[in-house]
Design a protein around this motif. Structure first.
Motif, PDB file in Angstrom:
ATOM      1  N   PHE A 181      -1.791  -8.034  -0.776  1.00  0.00           N
ATOM      2  CA  PHE A 181      -0.505  -7.491  -0.016  1.00  0.00           C
ATOM      3  C   PHE A 181      -0.754  -6.754   1.251  1.00  0.00           C
ATOM      4  O   PHE A 181       0.176  -6.239   2.073  1.00  0.00           O
ATOM      5  N   GLY A 182      -2.316  -6.370   1.676  1.00  0.00           N
ATOM      6  CA  GLY A 182      -2.387  -5.664   2.635  1.00  0.00           C
ATOM      7  C   GLY A 182      -2.818  -4.213   2.414  1.00  0.00           C
ATOM      8  O   GLY A 182      -2.556  -3.688   1.315  1.00  0.00           O
ATOM      9  N   ILE A 183      -3.505  -3.433   3.162  1.00  0.00           N
ATOM     10  CA  ILE A 183      -4.356  -2.273   3.046  1.00  0.00           C
ATOM     11  C   ILE A 183      -3.220  -1.149   2.857  1.00  0.00           C
ATOM     12  O   ILE A 183      -3.416  -0.287   1.973  1.00  0.00           O
ATOM     13  N   ARG A 184      -2.102  -1.243   3.535  1.00  0.00           N
ATOM     14  CA  ARG A 184      -1.210  -0.328   3.349  1.00  0.00           C
ATOM     15  C   ARG A 184      -0.734  -0.182   1.909  1.00  0.00           C
ATOM     16  O   ARG A 184      -0.511   1.111   1.635  1.00  0.00           O
ATOM     17  N   TRP A 185      -0.428  -0.889   1.173  1.00  0.00           N
ATOM     18  CA  TRP A 185      -0.228  -0.708  -0.214  1.00  0.00           C
ATOM     19  C   TRP A 185      -1.288  -0.169  -1.081  1.00  0.00           C
ATOM     20  O   TRP A 185      -0.476   0.587  -2.053  1.00  0.00           O
ATOM     21  N   THR A 186      -2.303  -0.078  -0.799  1.00  0.00           N
ATOM     22  CA  THR A 186      -3.596   0.525  -1.623  1.00  0.00           C
ATOM     23  C   THR A 186      -3.255   2.031  -1.486  1.00  0.00           C
ATOM     24  O   THR A 186      -3.136   2.973  -2.459  1.00  0.00           O
ATOM     25  N   PHE A 187      -2.980   2.345  -0.062  1.00  0.00           N
ATOM     26  CA  PHE A 187      -2.548   3.997   0.160  1.00  0.00           C
ATOM     27  C   PHE A 187      -1.384   4.630  -0.524  1.00  0.00           C
ATOM     28  O   PHE A 187      -1.297   5.659  -0.899  1.00  0.00           O
ATOM     29  N   LEU A 188      -0.357   3.554  -0.589  1.00  0.00           N
ATOM     30  CA  LEU A 188       0.898   4.096  -0.930  1.00  0.00           C
ATOM     31  C   LEU A 188       1.161   4.005  -2.464  1.00  0.00           C
ATOM     32  O   LEU A 188       1.381   5.066  -3.144  1.00  0.00           O
ATOM     33  N   ILE A 189       0.212   3.054  -3.147  1.00  0.00           N
ATOM     34  CA  ILE A 189       0.058   3.271  -4.577  1.00  0.00           C
ATOM     35  C   ILE A 189      -0.779   4.583  -4.828  1.00  0.00           C
ATOM     36  O   ILE A 189      -0.487   5.177  -5.839  1.00  0.00           O
TER      37      ILE A 189
END
Length: 99
Positions: free
Chosen positions: A64-72
């Motif tokens: 899904f992209g690295i952005r989602w790891t930060f948001l999660i």
């Protein structure tokens, strides 16, 4: 640290990543050694959990992209904070009531 995760997640420019790094650094600075002491006590379970979390975040980053790891991560840190606050408030209430 949850705030830095949100800033990472919604960043599009270098300056916002820089701000997120500063926020993350401040968050790391204010963490006491209690977490590390607890982790040492629970080393076996903690090590397996960390490995599984790392693999899961890697899969999410690829899919899904690295952005989602930060948001999660930011969401999970916020939920842990709320749980800690509830536990702390409950303990304080019991101490005041004498239970």
């Amino acid at each position: 640290m949850a705030l830095s995760g949100l800033v990472y997640g919604f960043s599009h420019y270098f300056i916002t990543f820089l701000i997120a790094e500063v926020l993350y650094g401040l968050g790391e600075t204010f963490i006491s050694g209690a977490g590390e002491a607890w982790t040492v006590d629970e080393m076996l379970a903690g090590a397996v959990g960390e490995v599984l979390a790392g693999v899961l975040m890697g899969v999410i980053a690829v899919a899904f992209g690295i952005r989602w790891t930060f948001l999660i991560s930011a969401g999970l840190i916020f939920l842990l904070f709320l749980g800690y606050r509830g536990l702390f408030d409950q303990t304080q209430t019991q101490l005041v009531e004498g239970s």
